[in-house]
Design an enzyme around this catalytic site. Sequence first.
Site, PDB file in Angstrom:
ATOM      1  N   HIS A 167       1.162   5.112   7.082  1.00 57.00           N
ATOM      2  CA  HIS A 167       1.246   5.774   5.781  1.00 57.00           C
ATOM      3  C   HIS A 167       1.648   7.237   5.958  1.00 57.00           C
ATOM      4  O   HIS A 167       1.160   7.922   6.860  1.00 57.00           O
ATOM      5  CB  HIS A 167      -0.094   5.674   5.054  1.00 57.00           C
ATOM      6  CG  HIS A 167      -0.514   4.270   4.789  1.00 57.00           C
ATOM      7  ND1 HIS A 167      -1.424   3.603   5.592  1.00 57.00           N
ATOM      8  CD2 HIS A 167      -0.133   3.386   3.828  1.00 57.00           C
ATOM      9  CE1 HIS A 167      -1.612   2.382   5.131  1.00 57.00           C
ATOM     10  NE2 HIS A 167      -0.828   2.214   4.062  1.00 57.00           N
ATOM     11  N   SER A 191       0.816  -1.218   0.000  1.00 56.99           N
ATOM     12  CA  SER A 191       0.000   0.000   0.000  1.00 56.99           C
ATOM     13  C   SER A 191       0.848   1.266   0.000  1.00 56.99           C
ATOM     14  O   SER A 191       0.436   2.294  -0.546  1.00 56.99           O
ATOM     15  CB  SER A 191      -0.930  -0.012   1.217  1.00 56.99           C
ATOM     16  OG  SER A 191      -0.181  -0.063   2.428  1.00 56.99           O
ATOM     17  N   ASP A 225      -2.435   7.369  10.464  1.00 54.73           N
ATOM     18  CA  ASP A 225      -2.524   6.039  11.067  1.00 54.73           C
ATOM     19  C   ASP A 225      -1.197   5.516  11.587  1.00 54.73           C
ATOM     20  O   ASP A 225      -1.117   4.398  12.074  1.00 54.73           O
ATOM     21  CB  ASP A 225      -3.114   5.040  10.066  1.00 54.73           C
ATOM     22  CG  ASP A 225      -2.299   4.947   8.782  1.00 54.73           C
ATOM     23  OD1 ASP A 225      -1.228   5.584   8.708  1.00 54.73           O
ATOM     24  OD2 ASP A 225      -2.735   4.242   7.852  1.00 54.73           O
TER      25      ASP A 225
END
Length: 904
Positions: A380, A237, A377
């Site tokens: 990221h 991601s 978070d």
Amino acid sequence: MSLPPPPPPAAGDPVTPEDSLGSVTPEDWATGPPLQAQPLLRQEAKGKEEEGEETGVQGAWGKGTAEQRRRGWGEAAEAAAAEEGQVDAGGAAGSASPAGAAGGGREGWRRLLAWLRRRQPQCCPCAAPLPRSAAHCCHGGTKMAALAYNLGKREINHYFSVRSAKVLALVAVLLLAVCHLASRRYRGNDSCEYLLSSGRFLGEKVWQPHSCMMHKYKISEAKNCLVDKHIAFIGDSRIRQLFYSFVKIINPQFKEEGNKDSVAKPHVIVAGAATWSIKIHNGSNEALSQYKMNITSIAPLLEKLAKTSDVYWVLQDPVYEDLLSENRKMITNEKIDAYNEAAVSILNSSTRNSKSHVKVFSVSKLIAQETIMESLDGLHLPESSRETSAMILMNVYCNKILKPVDGSCCQPRPPLTLIQKLAACFFTLSIVGYLIFYIIHRNAHRKNKPCTDLESGEEKKNIINPPVSPLEIFLQSFCKLGLIMAYFYMCDRANLFMKENKFYTHSTFFIPIIYILVLGVFYNENTKETKVLNREQTDEWKGWMQLVILIYHISGASTFLPVYMHIRVLVAAYLFQTGYGHFSYFWVKGDFGIHRVCQVLFRLNFLVVVLCIVMDRPYQFYYFVPLVTVWFMVIYVTLALWPQITQKKANGNCLWHFGLLLKLAFLLLCICFLAYSQGAFEKIFSLWPLSKCFELKGNVYEWWFRWRLDRYVVFHGMLFAFIYLALQKRQILSEGKGEPLFSSKISNFLLFISVVSFLTYSIWASSCKNKAQCNELHPSVSVVQILAFILIRNIPGYARSVYSSFFAWFGKISLELFICQYHIWLAADTRGILVLIPGNPMLNIIVSTFIFVCVAHEISQITNDLAQIIIPKDNSSLLKRLACIAAFFCGLLILSSIQDKSRH
């Protein structure tokens, strides 16, 4: 001339005659005191005469009338003579008197020095009450200390002169060049590695790679670079987010969603993974072992791809553990470091005989360390950090394709052009020719050196140093200029020294401004004349303006609109001086000869022409020099065309004043026409060969914009000069020392109006919101602040009678400072900052500025020396030189055309 003896030192004053004047022997004093001491001694004697002229009271030099002190007599002289037995009952002195010593008697000076050494201090300690005589004695000690201070200052100025400063600058350049060469051999010469692995934040969102400049790509540039290119992002991601940031450089409207594509072999591969493996295996050691096996298995494949594509392995960014959710707590920075170490060790060892072709993208770790606390978070990165990483990738791939001026990272050194090679040969021949000339001249000097007849002890020959020949000056000038141009090339073309981006803060601009203001006020002197805009005042004006402009450029203050608008006024003020100065010269002198024109054109353009050749830049690149050159020719043509009207002719008939005003009105009409007719302007300057001088990037728009921005200010300078000289001729102005320019009432009124006008313009410029609108009004209103400054500076008599020698010194080399800054103080053609000493910005600025100023001063001297040789006063010789210069430029145009065709 009789010289009084120095005063005796005061008690507690460590200064002695030997200390203040150096170690002295009777042989040194045989012909009088040291040369550097004589003016100071005369000044001291004059001061003491004035102190006791009428009363004859005891001063620092002892008792005696004014006449005795003029002859060098007094208590001290009598005591010196008496101790040597040279004074009779009447007090008449023999050879021991200072007068006799000044006349050259060795014995007299020896006795005076002996008395000075035996003279005992007569002052009591400062803690005790001082009687009147002791006070006078201590006053003499103070004077002696002042004498020592002045002598010390002279010694410092003698040993640390402009010449010694230039020698020091040369040594610094050589040492820095050697250090940077050694560093590049040790650390490598690939700026891409620095871009991918190191850097720091200059501001909240401004990333500065180590040693090179990063270009901020626009949408059009990115599309032009990546047309028909395939780029693959492979990973988790985090890599997906990097992909979205990269695509948004090309298309800001791109949405973060879509399908995976299957395309041909990519040109660029960006890969990286680790956090997902840590998460699903709960951070186990077995997972790390499996990760190592997987990297080992794909490393040969990545190496194979890297031979034909650009492959980047992105190291894992740190996390902010406090913000991680419960199902991500196993992703710790310790685990991430272990995975990164494994990846780097395997990829770097995948090739045994050569360096790995897979490039490790480790700079994202440094970016994340500074910004991870802004993460939502903890895993990221914030969007600004991803954008920085994406822009770095864009620079790595596109800089070598588009070659942006302010993107020095990953750019190879530009190849030498034919003109540059010929220039290098010319300077090399000049250096070799001067060395040969110097050796021959030195050997001839040794042969003609006078020898001493052993019998008579006299020299057989009396040789006078021959005058320096023009050929020697010519070769020496181009020898020095060749070395200087080599430094220019090393700084801004050879990639030897480092470059960094500019970053503006208010402190980087205003604090240096305060420093130079304090220095300028501290170094002030009386002017030789007190006329309005006298030479010393205009030098001062040019000097402080140039220093402010330099600070403006290096600090990147153009991004701050109020500063930009005030700097525009400074540029306009230079052009105002151009109109004022040249009009005044032609109006008063009436000298329209070709020698004057050639001298001015040579002085303005010599350095720029050399830099155009050496640095491979168009003439219009140094925009200010074309600007003042064209305006000088406009002034000359306006006044030289029939009927030629000068002040001498107008004084005989006032109607000639109206004739001059008609000329100026016609000039203003032409300016207005060209300003509002862009097509006509571009047609004129697009004609060959003018187009070769005024085109930039294939068109003359930049030249039209620069000319139009200050289109009226030269005319304003000419008109001001005409009005001022007319008022001066009719004796309306009071330009005496300390006198206000007008009567008290008029002076106060004009001062009030000037201050209000000055502040009003500053308020308007500071509140300006749109640069385009402000630039549109600037040509008409800039003269308000210029005239306000002139009146504030010149109406008060005391202000007109002093000037700053500090600013005036820089004003004399302002042209060289403005031009040289492009390549040896700034970098990448003014887009960045030259870095001679990395890691210490303050020390780097000090050292680079010192070298920069020394080079500018030396170039100014070289230009003046060559102007005397290349532009002779004899018209026949001058026409021959002009023919040679014309042939040189014709050859230059032909070579330039050949180069342009080869490039296309």
